[in-house]
Design a protein around this motif. Sequence first.
Motif, short mmCIF file in Angstrom:
data_model
loop_
_atom_site.label_atom_id
_atom_site.label_comp_id
_atom_site.label_asym_id
_atom_site.label_seq_id
_atom_site.Cartn_x
_atom_site.Cartn_y
_atom_site.Cartn_z
N PRO A 69 61.71 50.56 23.85
CA PRO A 69 60.45 50.43 24.61
C PRO A 69 59.43 49.53 23.93
N ALA A 70 59.36 49.60 22.59
CA ALA A 70 58.42 48.73 21.89
C ALA A 70 58.81 47.26 22.02
N ILE A 71 60.12 46.99 21.94
CA ILE A 71 60.59 45.61 22.10
C ILE A 71 60.29 45.11 23.51
N LEU A 72 60.53 45.94 24.53
CA LEU A 72 60.23 45.54 25.91
C LEU A 72 58.74 45.31 26.10
N LYS A 73 57.92 46.14 25.45
CA LYS A 73 56.47 45.96 25.56
C LYS A 73 56.03 44.64 24.94
N SER A 74 56.60 44.30 23.78
CA SER A 74 56.24 43.02 23.15
C SER A 74 56.71 41.83 23.99
N LEU A 75 57.90 41.94 24.58
CA LEU A 75 58.37 40.86 25.46
C LEU A 75 57.49 40.71 26.69
N GLN A 76 57.03 41.82 27.26
CA GLN A 76 56.14 41.77 28.41
C GLN A 76 54.80 41.10 28.05
N ASP A 77 54.31 41.42 26.85
CA ASP A 77 53.05 40.80 26.41
C ASP A 77 53.22 39.29 26.23
N GLU A 78 54.36 38.88 25.66
CA GLU A 78 54.61 37.45 25.50
C GLU A 78 54.73 36.75 26.85
N TRP A 79 55.39 37.39 27.79
CA TRP A 79 55.53 36.81 29.14
C TRP A 79 54.18 36.67 29.83
N ASP A 80 53.33 37.68 29.69
CA ASP A 80 51.99 37.60 30.29
C ASP A 80 51.19 36.46 29.68
N ALA A 81 51.31 36.28 28.36
CA ALA A 81 50.59 35.18 27.71
C ALA A 81 51.10 33.83 28.19
N VAL A 82 52.43 33.71 28.37
CA VAL A 82 52.99 32.45 28.87
C VAL A 82 52.52 32.17 30.30
N MET A 83 52.44 33.20 31.13
CA MET A 83 51.98 33.01 32.51
C MET A 83 50.51 32.59 32.56
N GLN A 84 49.70 33.18 31.70
CA GLN A 84 48.29 32.79 31.65
C GLN A 84 48.13 31.34 31.21
N ASP A 85 48.90 30.93 30.20
CA ASP A 85 48.84 29.53 29.76
C ASP A 85 49.31 28.59 30.87
N THR A 86 50.37 28.98 31.58
CA THR A 86 50.87 28.15 32.68
C THR A 86 49.83 28.03 33.80
N PHE A 87 49.16 29.11 34.12
CA PHE A 87 48.13 29.07 35.16
C PHE A 87 46.98 28.15 34.74
N THR A 88 46.59 28.23 33.47
CA THR A 88 45.51 27.35 32.98
C THR A 88 45.92 25.89 33.05
N LEU A 89 47.17 25.58 32.66
CA LEU A 89 47.65 24.20 32.72
C LEU A 89 47.71 23.70 34.15
N ARG A 90 48.11 24.57 35.09
CA ARG A 90 48.14 24.15 36.50
C ARG A 90 46.76 23.84 37.01
N GLN A 91 45.77 24.64 36.63
CA GLN A 91 44.40 24.36 37.05
C GLN A 91 43.92 23.03 36.48
N GLN A 92 44.20 22.78 35.22
CA GLN A 92 43.80 21.50 34.63
C GLN A 92 44.49 20.33 35.29
#
Length: 250
Positions: A69-92
Motif C-alpha cells: 500500500p505504501a508503494i502504491l501510494k507513492s506511485l499515485q503521488d508521482e502520477w499526480d505530480a506528473v499530471m499537474q506538470d503536464t497540465f501546466t505545460l499544456r496551458q503554457q
Amino acid sequence: MALYCSISHEVPDKPVVSLTSNCVFERRLIEKFIAENGCDPINGEPLTIDMLLEIKTNPSIKPSATSIPAILKSLQDEWDAVMQDTFTLRQQLQTARQELSHSLYDSVGRELRALQLSGHRVVHAAAHAHPQRPVRTHPGRRHLRLRRRQGFRLPVPFRVASVSPQPHRHYRVARRLLHRHSVRSLQFDQSGSYLAVAGSDVRVYMCKQWVDLKVFDDHTAMTTAVGFGHNATYIASTSMDRTIKFYAQM
C-alpha cells in the motif's frame, strides 16, 4: 557492501563495532543493551560504551515504502505530480499558440491591407486615365492632297501608331467586378495574367478570357483582403471571421 546490525538485522544509521565480539551494532540499540545488561549481546563478555568503535560510512538511503500500500501510494503521488506538470505545460503551450497566431494575423493583416490599398490606387488611376491620342506619322492632309494631285505616291503606306487598349480593358472589367461581387480587395499577379478578387468568396480570374479559374469559399464571413505570393505560387486571404487562409498553386 552493506553493514547490518547484529541485534535488529537492519542497516544501521550510526554503526559501531564491539571490541570484544567484533560485531556491528546500531549505536542506540547497543547503548541501551549495555545500560541494562553491561555485557556484549553476542558472547556475553563485559562491555562498556567506551569499548565501542564508531564506523564512518556513507549515509544510507532507506526505502520510504516498506509495504505494497505504501508503494502504491507513492506511485499515485508521482502520477499526480506528473499530471499537474503536464497540465501546466499544456496551458503554457496554448498561451504561446494564441500569442503566435495573434501576432501572425496582425502582421499578415497589415501586409494585405497595404496590398489592398495599392490595388485600389491602381484601379482608381486606371479608371481615370485617358488613352493616348494616335501619333500621326504622316504629313498633313492638305500636303497629301497636293502631292496626290501632282501624281506623287507615298513610298510608305499611311499608318497610325496607337497604344493598345488591352490594359484599359482589364481595368474596366475589374471595375465591373467591384459592383457585381461586393468586392473588398483585388490584385493582379506579377505577370498580369491572373486577377484575385476578395468579396463574399475568393475568386481567381484568367485575364485573357475573363472566366472563373478557381473559386474558394472556405471563409465563413466576408473576405477582406487577398494577395498573390511570389510568382503566384500561392494566394493568401483574410476574412472578418479572423482567420487567414493560404491556397497552394492551382
